[in-house]
Design an enzyme around this catalytic site. Structure first.
Site, short mmCIF file in Angstrom:
data_model
loop_
_atom_site.label_atom_id
_atom_site.label_comp_id
_atom_site.label_asym_id
_atom_site.label_seq_id
_atom_site.Cartn_x
_atom_site.Cartn_y
_atom_site.Cartn_z
N SER A 61 -24.61 32.38 12.43
CA SER A 61 -25.24 32.84 11.47
C SER A 61 -25.41 34.52 11.50
O SER A 61 -25.58 34.95 12.68
CB SER A 61 -26.58 32.42 10.95
OG SER A 61 -26.52 30.93 10.93
N1 SAH Z 1 -27.10 27.70 15.42
C1 SAH Z 1 -25.73 28.10 15.22
C2 SAH Z 1 -25.15 27.98 13.90
C3 SAH Z 1 -24.01 27.07 13.89
S1 SAH Z 1 -23.34 26.58 12.00
C4 SAH Z 1 -25.38 29.46 15.74
O1 SAH Z 1 -26.38 30.04 16.38
O2 SAH Z 1 -24.13 29.54 16.04
C5 SAH Z 1 -24.23 24.92 12.15
C6 SAH Z 1 -23.65 24.07 13.26
O3 SAH Z 1 -24.02 22.66 12.87
C7 SAH Z 1 -21.91 23.88 13.22
O4 SAH Z 1 -21.71 24.07 14.18
C8 SAH Z 1 -21.78 22.52 12.78
O5 SAH Z 1 -20.76 21.83 13.47
C9 SAH Z 1 -23.09 21.94 13.05
N2 SAH Z 1 -23.51 20.46 12.50
C10 SAH Z 1 -23.47 19.95 11.07
N3 SAH Z 1 -23.72 18.89 11.03
C11 SAH Z 1 -24.11 18.57 12.17
C12 SAH Z 1 -25.12 17.32 12.52
N4 SAH Z 1 -25.27 16.16 11.73
N5 SAH Z 1 -25.42 17.33 13.90
C13 SAH Z 1 -25.21 18.10 14.69
N6 SAH Z 1 -24.38 19.46 14.45
C14 SAH Z 1 -24.27 19.59 13.14
#
Ligand code: SAH
Length: 214
Positions: A61
């Site tokens: 993000s």
């Molecule tokens: N907090 C992260 C943002 C990553 S984007 C950062 O600082 O980089 C959101 C993430 O959520 C993605 O990597 C995606 O694979 C994950 N995601 C989506 N659905 C999910 C689920 N049900 N359980 C775990 N992770 C999930």
């Protein structure tokens, strides 16, 4: 490249003017090396005012959104935080600087593995990670003082409400694919109270209590 200069400008130009004022949070954003959490080809842009690709069609993000979510969690004197969506691990590292224990779940093992290597390298012994469906929460470690969901859902996954401590706070982007409302949820006497924060755009939360994989 002098990343520490870029990091300080990020705090000065992107966070402070938009109203992030908590000193501790600003200090942590000045310290955590965001460039280590992005792929080699994007390192030069790591401190820019936008999200970046991290592989598997997912993104890290925008710095301001990470800071805003962190501030909305009200982390003073907080013990246990659960994060759904480890992704690059950047948000987990920010949290680990501010609270006692961070539990984080990622659905893609490739991303989880990369983040795990970084946590070890950077010495974050207070982050516990698991690969799997985060919409189910992390039952054995519940209840959590705070829960942060960093992917978009149509509604709050029920297991997460159940695993939130009484008096606890959860933050989640709620809405469909193209835009969502970042929402803070408080649990009071077993009931939840939601308040909108702002519009945002996140990748979907995919899982049993989330959206279907596309
Ligand atoms: N907090 C992260 C943002 C990553 S984007 C950062 O600082 O980089 C959101 C993430 O959520 C993605 O990597 C995606 O694979 C994950 N995601 C989506 N659905 C999910 C689920 N049900 N359980 C775990 N992770 C999930």
């Amino acid at each position: 490249m002098d990343y520490s200069i870029l990091r300080k400008s990020m705090v000065r130009e992107q966070l402070i003017p938009r109203g992030i004022i908590d000193e501790k949070i600003l200090e942590v954003f000045s310290k955590v090396e965001r460039h280590k959490f992005v792929p080699e080809e994007f390192k030069a842009n790591a401190y820019a005012d936008h999200p970046l690709p991290i592989g598997e069609n997912q993104t890290i993000s925008q710095p301001y959104i990470v800071a805003l979510m962190t501030e909305c969690l009200n982390l003073n004197d907080v013990g246990k935080v659960l994060e759904i969506g480890t992704g690059s691990g950047y948000q987990s590292a920010i949290l680990a600087e501010l609270v006692r224990e961070v539990y984080t779940i990622e659905r893609f093992s490739v991303l989880a593995q990369k983040a795990g290597v970084l946590f070890d390298e950077l010495g974050y012994t207070n982050i516990k990670m698991r690969t799997g469906d985060g919409t189910l929460g992390w039952q054995e470690e519940s209840p959590f003082d705070r829960i942060i969901v960093t992917a978009a859902a149509l509604e709050i996954p029920l297991p997460l409400v159940e695993q939130l401590k009484e008096g606890g706070r959860l933050i989640i982007p709620l809405g469909g694919s193209f835009s969502q409302i970042l929402t803070v949820v408080e649990k009071k006497k077993g009931e939840i109270e939601s308040s909108p924060v702002c519009g945002c755009v996140f990748v979907p939360l995919v899982g049993k209590y989330g959206q279907e994989a596309s």
